[in-house]
Design an enzyme around this catalytic site. Structure first.
Site, short mmCIF file in Angstrom:
data_model
loop_
_atom_site.label_atom_id
_atom_site.label_comp_id
_atom_site.label_asym_id
_atom_site.label_seq_id
_atom_site.Cartn_x
_atom_site.Cartn_y
_atom_site.Cartn_z
N CYS A 1 38.53 40.45 30.96
CA CYS A 1 37.80 41.22 29.96
C CYS A 1 36.31 40.85 29.99
CB CYS A 1 38.36 40.95 28.57
SG CYS A 1 37.54 41.91 27.27
N ASP B 1 34.49 40.33 27.55
CA ASP B 1 34.19 39.48 26.39
C ASP B 1 33.44 38.20 26.79
OD1 ASP B 1 34.62 37.51 24.20
OD2 ASP B 1 35.81 39.14 23.34
N ARG C 1 33.35 35.43 25.55
CA ARG C 1 34.06 34.16 25.33
C ARG C 1 35.02 33.82 26.46
NH1 ARG C 1 36.41 36.11 19.75
NH2 ARG C 1 36.51 37.96 21.06
N HIS D 1 43.06 38.27 26.62
CA HIS D 1 42.74 37.18 25.67
C HIS D 1 42.99 37.61 24.24
CE1 HIS D 1 38.85 38.78 24.08
NE2 HIS D 1 38.93 39.50 25.17
N CYS E 1 40.89 40.12 21.41
CA CYS E 1 40.24 41.13 22.25
C CYS E 1 39.87 42.37 21.40
CB CYS E 1 41.16 41.55 23.40
SG CYS E 1 40.36 42.69 24.55
#
Ligand code: ZN
Length: 214
Positions: free
Chosen positions: A52, A54, A56, A108, A111
């Protein structure tokens, strides 16, 4: 490890990033003097990471790897549709040219893409992309509706999406061929943004696998 850095308007952020880059490169060179010179000529990563976007979930940090060790494709909610030229090109190059040994699909918890696909709010263009996750939600509607806690329901959809995307990767003809000929492996990970841990998922057999055999 560098110091915790928060990008903010309070200081010259871009300049700070460049400074951090130089000290990072210096630190890596001190630890492994031959790394950058060897990477100047070629790459031979063993891993393809499909994750992803993202912030993080930075694969190189999460797996504690160095530059050159992981080939990467990231998009919103780690989706691998059979008609997405970008991820298909990455997949083909990684499998046929780089000959990676492992493909990791990593979802994750937390998400945003999956959370949005679990809801029914119109978001615009991105709704077209999130439809791929809605398809997963639709396929597992009964199981998901039985989970009463909304947070747990979203977590489960994160996991079901990883399973669906692993199946999607394994339906790719280049991947299928490499699995048979040279033992390429495809794995599903779920990353917990709250602990920093990746967990290997048990991926059930694709009930429709034989349909996609070529
Ligand atoms: Zn995400």
């Amino acid at each position: 490890m560098g110091n915790v850095f928060r990008f903010s308007a309070a200081h010259d952020s871009i300049h700070t990033l460049l400074q951090r880059n130089r000290s990072w490169a210096q630190r890596i060179s001190a630890l492994q003097p031959s790394l950058f010179p060897s990477l100047a000529n070629s790459q031979s990563p063993h891993i393809l990471w499909l994750g992803c976007s993202d912030s993080r979930v930075p694969e190189t940090s999460v797996l504690d790897l160095l530059p050159g060790e992981v080939f990467v494709h990231r998009n919103i909610a780690n989706v691998l549709p059979a008609n997405d030229l970008s991820s298909l090109s990455v997949l083909q190059y990684a499998v046929e040219v780089l000959e990676v040994k492992h493909i990791i699909v990593c979802g994750h918890y937390g998400c945003g893409g999956v959370l949005a696909a679990m809801g029914n709010t119109k978001l615009g263009l991105i709704d077209n992309w999130l439809k791929h996750i809605r398809d997963v939600r639709a396929r597992h509607r009964q199981e998901l509706e039985m989970i009463k806690d909304p947070a747990q329901r979203v977590k489960r959809l994160v996991e079901l999406n990883v399973v669906a995307q692993v199946h999607s990767v394994k339906r790719n003809s280049n991947v299928l061929e490499a699995m048979k000929k040279r033992g390429l492996q495809v794995h599903g990970f779920v990353y917990d943004v709250g602990t920093g841990h990746v967990n290997l998922m048990d991926i059930p057999k694709d009930p429709d696998a034989e349909v996609y055999e070529v």
